[in-house]
Design an enzyme around this catalytic site. Sequence first.
Site, mmCIF file in Angstrom:
data_model
loop_
_atom_site.group_PDB
_atom_site.id
_atom_site.type_symbol
_atom_site.label_atom_id
_atom_site.label_comp_id
_atom_site.label_asym_id
_atom_site.label_seq_id
_atom_site.Cartn_x
_atom_site.Cartn_y
_atom_site.Cartn_z
ATOM 1 N N TYR A 136 35.085 37.735 35.207
ATOM 2 C CA TYR A 136 36.179 38.658 34.898
ATOM 3 C C TYR A 136 36.226 39.732 35.970
ATOM 4 O O TYR A 136 35.354 40.597 36.040
ATOM 5 C CB TYR A 136 35.964 39.255 33.504
ATOM 6 C CG TYR A 136 36.972 40.289 33.055
ATOM 7 C CD1 TYR A 136 38.202 40.468 33.690
ATOM 8 C CD2 TYR A 136 36.698 41.104 31.950
ATOM 9 C CE1 TYR A 136 39.110 41.412 33.261
ATOM 10 C CE2 TYR A 136 37.602 42.055 31.501
ATOM 11 C CZ TYR A 136 38.801 42.205 32.162
ATOM 12 O OH TYR A 136 39.697 43.150 31.730
ATOM 13 N N LYS A 164 38.878 35.144 35.180
ATOM 14 C CA LYS A 164 40.005 35.972 34.759
ATOM 15 C C LYS A 164 40.244 36.976 35.873
ATOM 16 O O LYS A 164 39.405 37.838 36.129
ATOM 17 C CB LYS A 164 39.699 36.693 33.446
ATOM 18 C CG LYS A 164 40.789 37.686 33.027
ATOM 19 C CD LYS A 164 40.383 38.479 31.792
ATOM 20 C CE LYS A 164 41.443 39.532 31.448
ATOM 21 N NZ LYS A 164 41.052 40.355 30.275
#
Length: 295
Positions: A136, A164
Site C-alpha cells: 500500500y 494499492k
Amino acid sequence: MATPLFHGSIVALVTPMTHGEVNYEELKRLVEHHVQAGTHGIVSVGTTGESTTLSIDENVKVIKKTVEFADGRIPIIAGTGSNATSEAIILTKLLTNSGVAGCLSVVPYYNKPTQEGMYLHYKAIAESTDLPQILYNVPSRTGSDLKPETIGRLAEIPNIVGVKEATGDLTRLPLIKKLAGEDFIFLSGDDATGLESMKLGGQGVISVTNNVAAADMAKMCELALAGKFDEAEAINQRLMALHHDLFIEANPIPVKWAAYKLGLISEPNLRLPLTTLSEAAQPTVLAALQKAGLI
C-alpha cells in the site's frame, strides 16, 4: 488472464463507533449492505477504518468480526500495516488463520525508511505468513514513496501479489506492470483516477467513495473490467464530485459524515485526534451526495 481474487470495487470500510466504542451491530449491517450491493471486497481496518486509533486487540476483533459477518460471501482484506515491522508481523500472525483472504500493509509512515528498508520490511512480513500480501503506497500520508523498482523486487516474493497505489500518478501503472509482471495485481487507491487506471490494465479500486455509493462503484468497475468504458465513464462522472470532496478534510472525516447523512451509520464521530467534519465543509459534501443522486 483469469480474474484475480482481488478485483473490482473493494471498499475501504469505515469503522462505525458509538460514544467512542466500535459498534459491532452497525458493522454487521454495513457488511451486509456491501454484500447486497455487489461490492467485490472489503478492506477492514485500513486508513478509512481508523487503524491508527484502534488498539491491536480492537484491530484484530474488528477484522475477525467482519470475516464472521461476511460468512464467505465476500473476500475480506485485513489492514495489518504499521511503521514498526515487528508490530506488522504480530498483526499478520494474529490474523493468519482468521479467514481473511489477504492483508493490506501500508508503507511505514513517519520514520521514512530507505527503499532497502521498505523492501526488507515487506519481505519480513511476507515470510511470516502464507496469506497474500498487498503493498500500500500512499506517500501523501506516509512521507515515503515505494518506488516501482522496489515494487518489482517485492513482486518476486511469492505471496506478495499486488499493490494499492494511492499516488494518482497513472504513469506508474505501466512501469509497475513491466517490472512486476502482468499477473501482479494493480489496485488504485485514488477514486478520482480509478477508472483511468482500469483503462490502462488495473484490476480495480480500493475505494472510499464505495462507502456511500456501493452499488454504483460495483457497477462501474464491472463495466470497466468488461471493457465497456463509455458506460463506466457515465457513472464515474456522476460520482466525480464525491471522489474529490470526500477528501475535503482528512479521510475518513468526510466519508463518515456522508455515511451518517445517508443513514448508514448512526454517528459521524471519530476518535481523536480526528474530529467530525467541520460545519464549513458540510455543504460541499452534501452537494456531492446530491450530484451523485444519493439524496
